[in-house]
Design an enzyme around this catalytic site. Structure first.
Site, short mmCIF file in Angstrom:
data_model
loop_
_atom_site.label_atom_id
_atom_site.label_comp_id
_atom_site.label_asym_id
_atom_site.label_seq_id
_atom_site.Cartn_x
_atom_site.Cartn_y
_atom_site.Cartn_z
N TYR A 136 0.84 -1.19 0.00
CA TYR A 136 0.00 0.00 0.00
C TYR A 136 0.88 1.25 0.00
O TYR A 136 0.57 2.24 -0.68
CB TYR A 136 -0.92 0.00 1.23
CG TYR A 136 -1.87 -1.18 1.27
CD1 TYR A 136 -3.01 -1.21 0.48
CD2 TYR A 136 -1.62 -2.27 2.10
CE1 TYR A 136 -3.88 -2.29 0.51
CE2 TYR A 136 -2.49 -3.36 2.14
CZ TYR A 136 -3.61 -3.36 1.34
OH TYR A 136 -4.46 -4.43 1.36
N ASN A 159 -12.39 -0.83 -5.07
CA ASN A 159 -12.17 -1.17 -6.47
C ASN A 159 -13.36 -1.97 -7.01
O ASN A 159 -13.67 -3.04 -6.51
CB ASN A 159 -10.87 -1.98 -6.58
CG ASN A 159 -10.68 -2.61 -7.94
OD1 ASN A 159 -11.17 -2.11 -8.96
ND2 ASN A 159 -9.97 -3.72 -7.96
N HIS A 168 -5.82 -7.53 -5.67
CA HIS A 168 -5.30 -8.67 -4.90
C HIS A 168 -3.77 -8.68 -4.87
O HIS A 168 -3.18 -9.38 -4.04
CB HIS A 168 -5.83 -10.00 -5.49
CG HIS A 168 -5.42 -10.24 -6.90
ND1 HIS A 168 -6.10 -9.68 -7.98
CD2 HIS A 168 -4.41 -10.97 -7.45
CE1 HIS A 168 -5.52 -10.06 -9.11
NE2 HIS A 168 -4.50 -10.85 -8.81
#
Length: 198
Positions: A136, A159, A168
């Site tokens: 992230y 998303n 993912h």
């Protein structure tokens, strides 16, 4: 607006629930059919209008009422309706992905459902290669806001295009899976499918 359901089974490892499926949603915008949603189904089809929060949000955004939304089985998708043709393409590309025959997607999408920040995050996600992962924090840095890793995680969860926009592939900085709106079993399965040792 058309919806179809793509069953997703892991017959080799039985990692996924036998009822796992993706809902694919298409809509015509300015005369062109586009994918507006691809996400893991969480409710039965008969409860979809009252129980599926993602679909209700999409319907509000695109100003659709239940009478405008039609559920079409995969085997009933025809090529004489642009939305159905688009869904057929999306289904074929996803099926190829699940059999290790496709690493990227060509189907047209509309991301207007998201905020400008969310769309920047989704565009960054689309650049993560097949079989790769990023954190992230790395995504936050790539969009020019290195301290926004928590906001990136939230945008990741919003998303609307699971797998096609590969949220993912985003994990925690320490290497842990992090979250996934479809469930960690699915995230682990997708990463393993792409060759990651998770």
């Amino acid at each position: 607006m058309l919806i179809t359901r793509l069953p997703v089974a892991d017959t080799n490892k039985a990692v996924l629930d036998k009822d796992s499926a993706l809902l694919l949603v298409s809509h015509t915008l300015a005369g062109q059919a586009k994918l507006v949603g691809c996400y893991w189904q969480t409710v039965a089809l008969e409860d979809i209008y009252s129980e599926d929060n993602k679909l209700r949000a999409l319907m509000r955004h695109y100003q659709c009422v239940p009478a405008d939304v039609h559920i079409v089985p995969i085997d009933a998708l025809t090529t004489d309706v642009p939305e159905a043709t688009l869904l057929s393409t999306a289904v074929a590309e996803l099926q190829a992905y699940f059999t290790d025959k496709r690493a990227s997607f060509t189907v047209l999408m509309d991301d207007s459902f998201g905020t400008p920040f969310q769309r920047r995050v989704w565009q960054a996600l689309s650049k993560i290669g097949y079989g790769e992962t990023q954190s992230y924090a790395q995504i936050a840095a790539k969009i020019g806001n290195p301290k926004a890793y928590r906001a990136v995680a939230q945008a990741n969860g919003k998303n609307p295009f699971s797998i096609i926009v590969p949220c993912h592939r985003v994990i925690n900085s320490g290497g842990q899976l992090g979250g996934y709106t479809g469930g960690l079993d699915k995230k682990r399965y997708l990463l393993q499918l792409e060759g990651q040792r998770i």
